[in-house]
Write an enzyme that holds these catalytic residues in place. Structure first.
Site, short mmCIF file in Angstrom:
data_model
loop_
_atom_site.label_atom_id
_atom_site.label_comp_id
_atom_site.label_asym_id
_atom_site.label_seq_id
_atom_site.Cartn_x
_atom_site.Cartn_y
_atom_site.Cartn_z
N ASP A 8 0.87 -1.17 0.00
CA ASP A 8 0.00 0.00 0.00
C ASP A 8 0.92 1.23 0.00
OD1 ASP A 8 0.94 0.19 2.61
OD2 ASP A 8 -1.05 0.13 3.56
N HIS A 9 0.32 2.42 0.17
CA HIS A 9 1.10 3.66 0.15
C HIS A 9 2.16 3.69 1.26
CE1 HIS A 9 -2.30 3.99 2.82
NE2 HIS A 9 -1.63 4.92 3.51
N CYS A 65 3.42 -3.10 4.03
CA CYS A 65 2.53 -2.00 4.45
C CYS A 65 3.22 -1.27 5.59
CB CYS A 65 1.13 -2.51 4.82
SG CYS A 65 1.04 -3.61 6.23
N GLY A 66 2.49 -0.55 6.42
CA GLY A 66 3.14 0.20 7.49
C GLY A 66 3.82 -0.73 8.49
N THR A 67 3.11 -1.77 8.90
CA THR A 67 3.64 -2.71 9.89
C THR A 67 3.87 -4.11 9.34
OG1 THR A 67 1.42 -3.38 10.52
CG2 THR A 67 2.39 -1.54 11.74
N MET A 71 -1.22 -6.68 6.05
CA MET A 71 -1.01 -7.51 4.86
C MET A 71 -1.06 -8.99 5.22
SD MET A 71 -0.71 -5.85 2.08
CE MET A 71 -0.04 -4.42 1.18
N HIS A 98 9.94 -24.65 8.30
CA HIS A 98 8.96 -25.42 9.08
C HIS A 98 7.51 -25.13 8.70
CE1 HIS A 98 11.86 -26.28 12.71
NE2 HIS A 98 12.37 -26.62 11.54
N ARG A 132 7.85 -34.24 8.89
CA ARG A 132 6.83 -34.00 9.92
C ARG A 132 6.20 -32.61 9.77
NH1 ARG A 132 11.67 -32.79 12.15
NH2 ARG A 132 11.84 -31.07 13.63
N HIS A 133 6.96 -31.68 9.18
CA HIS A 133 6.42 -30.33 9.00
C HIS A 133 5.33 -30.31 7.93
CE1 HIS A 133 9.53 -28.98 11.66
NE2 HIS A 133 10.47 -29.47 10.86
C1 RB5 Z 1 -1.80 2.56 6.61
O1 RB5 Z 1 -1.85 3.77 7.29
C2 RB5 Z 1 -1.52 1.42 7.57
O2 RB5 Z 1 -2.59 1.25 8.43
C3 RB5 Z 1 -1.23 0.14 6.82
O3 RB5 Z 1 -0.16 0.35 5.96
C4 RB5 Z 1 -0.80 -1.06 7.64
O4 RB5 Z 1 0.19 -0.74 8.56
C5 RB5 Z 1 -1.86 -1.86 8.21
O5 RB5 Z 1 -1.59 -2.95 8.76
#
Ligand code: RB5
Length: 142
Positions: A8-9, A65-67, A71, A98, A132-133
């Protein structure tokens, strides 16, 4: 390897850097967007990458994405996707060996470019161990 990549952005810059990094390693990288800094919805990009991995068009997928977590949550809703969001190289290797993780998610706001590249390298260079995995991974799908 054929890799589908999307962001994303909030993940656009790190995505571009990881795409260049993987291409320099000889991977064929298909970018499904986003391509601008305009605000966009991460589940859409997760779906585009998931579809390519599930269909076999891509061997693996990368989402930024941000975190990374939005995603991963989104991609894991698609049957056949095993998306992970490791924050260290040990975990990245183990998710491939695994868990047969086929989509790696990264956070531009949480993970610097150098560490992100190391995490990506650890994951890409590790194969699923099977045995096993494989039995356990088969148990994941409902
Ligand atoms: C976008 O502001 C942010 O919420 C998105 O990139 C992401 O971190 C969501 O999980």
């Amino acid at each position: 390897m054929q890799i589908a990549i999307g962001s994303d952005h909030a993940g656009l810059r790190l995505k571009r850097a990881m795409k260049a990094h993987m291409e320099a390693l000889g991977h064929e990288v298909h970018d499904v967007g986003t391509f601008t800094e305009d605000s966009t919805d991460y589940p859409d990009h997760a779906r585009h990458v998931a579809e390519r991995v599930i269909s076999g068009e891509a061997d693996r997928g990368v989402l930024v994405c941000g975190t990374g977590h939005g995603m991963a949550i989104s991609a894991n809703k698609h049957r056949g996707v095993r998306a992970v969001c490791p924050l260290d190289t040990f975990s990245a290797r183990k998710t491939a060996a695994h868990n047969d993780a086929n989509v790696l998610c990264l956070g531009e706001r949480t993970t610097g470019e150098g560490l992100a590249a190391d995490i990506l390298d650890a994951w890409l260079s590790t194969s699923f161990e099977g045995g096993r995995h494989a039995r356990r991974v088969d148990m994941i799908e409902p």
